[in-house]
Design a protein around this motif. Structure first.
Motif, PDB file in Angstrom:
ATOM      1  N   SER A   1       0.831  -1.208   0.000  1.00 45.22           N
ATOM      2  CA  SER A   1       0.000   0.000   0.000  1.00 45.22           C
ATOM      3  C   SER A   1       0.865   1.258   0.000  1.00 45.22           C
ATOM      4  CB  SER A   1      -0.925   0.004   1.216  1.00 45.22           C
ATOM      5  OG  SER A   1      -0.167  -0.085   2.421  1.00 45.22           O
ATOM      6  N   GLU A   2       1.942   1.240   0.795  1.00 47.21           N
ATOM      7  CA  GLU A   2       2.817   2.415   0.841  1.00 47.21           C
ATOM      8  C   GLU A   2       3.642   2.534  -0.437  1.00 47.21           C
ATOM      9  OE1 GLU A   2       5.117   2.638   4.389  1.00 47.21           O
ATOM     10  OE2 GLU A   2       3.361   2.634   5.696  1.00 47.21           O
ATOM     11  N   ALA A   3       4.045   1.391  -1.004  1.00 49.00           N
ATOM     12  CA  ALA A   3       4.774   1.429  -2.278  1.00 49.00           C
ATOM     13  C   ALA A   3       3.876   2.015  -3.367  1.00 49.00           C
ATOM     14  CB  ALA A   3       5.228   0.023  -2.661  1.00 49.00           C
ATOM     15  N   ALA A   4       2.580   1.693  -3.310  1.00 49.18           N
ATOM     16  CA  ALA A   4       1.638   2.233  -4.294  1.00 49.18           C
ATOM     17  C   ALA A   4       1.531   3.754  -4.153  1.00 49.18           C
ATOM     18  CB  ALA A   4       0.264   1.587  -4.111  1.00 49.18           C
ATOM     19  N   GLU A   5       1.520   4.246  -2.911  1.00 52.16           N
ATOM     20  CA  GLU A   5       1.483   5.696  -2.687  1.00 52.16           C
ATOM     21  C   GLU A   5       2.732   6.361  -3.236  1.00 52.16           C
ATOM     22  OE1 GLU A   5       0.869   6.687   1.371  1.00 52.16           O
ATOM     23  OE2 GLU A   5      -0.909   5.413   1.582  1.00 52.16           O
ATOM     24  N   ARG A   6       3.888   5.735  -2.988  1.00 47.77           N
ATOM     25  CA  ARG A   6       5.153   6.309  -3.465  1.00 47.77           C
ATOM     26  C   ARG A   6       5.201   6.342  -4.984  1.00 47.77           C
ATOM     27  NH1 ARG A   6       4.842   6.456   1.194  1.00 47.77           N
ATOM     28  NH2 ARG A   6       3.842   8.335   0.422  1.00 47.77           N
ATOM     29  N   SER A   7       4.625   5.317  -5.622  1.00 44.11           N
ATOM     30  CA  SER A   7       4.682   5.212  -7.085  1.00 44.11           C
ATOM     31  C   SER A   7       3.479   5.846  -7.759  1.00 44.11           C
ATOM     32  CB  SER A   7       4.768   3.728  -7.495  1.00 44.11           C
ATOM     33  OG  SER A   7       5.898   3.116  -6.917  1.00 44.11           O
ATOM     34  N   ASP A   8       2.529   6.327  -6.959  1.00 45.81           N
ATOM     35  CA  ASP A   8       1.326   6.985  -7.489  1.00 45.81           C
ATOM     36  C   ASP A   8       0.559   6.069  -8.442  1.00 45.81           C
ATOM     37  OD1 ASP A   8      -0.511   9.021  -7.739  1.00 45.81           O
ATOM     38  OD2 ASP A   8       0.533   9.981  -9.413  1.00 45.81           O
ATOM     39  N   CYS A   9       0.279   4.853  -7.963  1.00 47.46           N
ATOM     40  CA  CYS A   9      -0.481   3.898  -8.767  1.00 47.46           C
ATOM     41  C   CYS A   9      -1.255   2.977  -7.822  1.00 47.46           C
ATOM     42  CB  CYS A   9       0.462   3.088  -9.668  1.00 47.46           C
ATOM     43  SG  CYS A   9       1.583   1.989  -8.776  1.00 47.46           S
TER      44      CYS A   9
END
Length: 203
Positions: free
Chosen positions: A164-172
């Protein structure tokens, strides 16, 4: 039951405790604790350096961008409320610093060919430690991945961020991160098999 699950759970618990500790340091630093500031920077410096090295196309800029990341973070620490882990917050700042450097570079002419990110990433690895050679091999393999898959793999598998946090960082979306990681794993597995074939044939 999968015997690897207890190991994965222990690893996840350790990462969660480390994130809680660093987040507590960030909150203490926000309140003006100078010792907490120093410990916060020291605790996350290597993660930021590695992440910037994986994102940045200019090895000469990695140290400067890492320093810029911490300057930005310390300058906006008063706004950090601990709703996400301090590490995730800091990596988001690092990503913005790299993107800003790309935008700035695009506005001025390039004087020379810019080398790829790999030498900087190699310099970010600790030398003389067990497993260093394996780390260099991993960097070589990661270089074969498209940037979006490499970033997803680095964030989740090397830096240990939740999807979930990786998705926030990658904006996807989270599903996109999962897909990218799965494809990255498949590609890396295939490359490892190809690398092992000559040794098997020689034997």
């Amino acid at each position: 039951m999968d015997p690897s699950l207890p190991t994965l759970r222990r690893s996840s618990d350790t990462a969660a405790r480390a994130d809680e500790s660093v987040t507590a340091l960030a909150l203490a630093a926000r309140e003006g604790d100078a010792d907490a500031v120093e410990r916060f920077v020291r605790a996350l410096h290597r993660d930021v350096l590695r992440y910037v090295a994986h994102l940045c196309a200019d090895p000469q800029a990695v140290d400067d961008l890492t320093q810029d990341t911490f300057l930005r973070a310390l300058g906006s620490l008063h706004r950090f409320e601990g709703r996400s882990s301090a590490r995730a917050w800091l990596l988001a700042i690092a990503r913005r610093a790299v993107m800003d450097s790309y935008r700035h570079a695009a506005t001025r002419p390039r004087r020379a060919h810019v080398p790829d990110w790999q030498p900087a990433a190699e310099r970010a690895q600790p030398r003389g430690l067990p497993g260093f050679d394996d780390g260099v091999v991993l960097l070589d393999l990661l270089a074969a991945l498209p940037q979006d898959r490499r970033e997803a793999f680095v964030l989740t598998q090397l830096l240990g961020l939740p999807y979930s946090e990786a998705a926030e960082r990658s904006d996807c979306p989270v599903g996109t991160v999962r897909s990218r990681v799965a494809r990255a794993r498949a590609t890396l597995t295939g490359l490892l098999r190809e690398a092992e074939e000559p040794a098997v044939l020689a034997a």
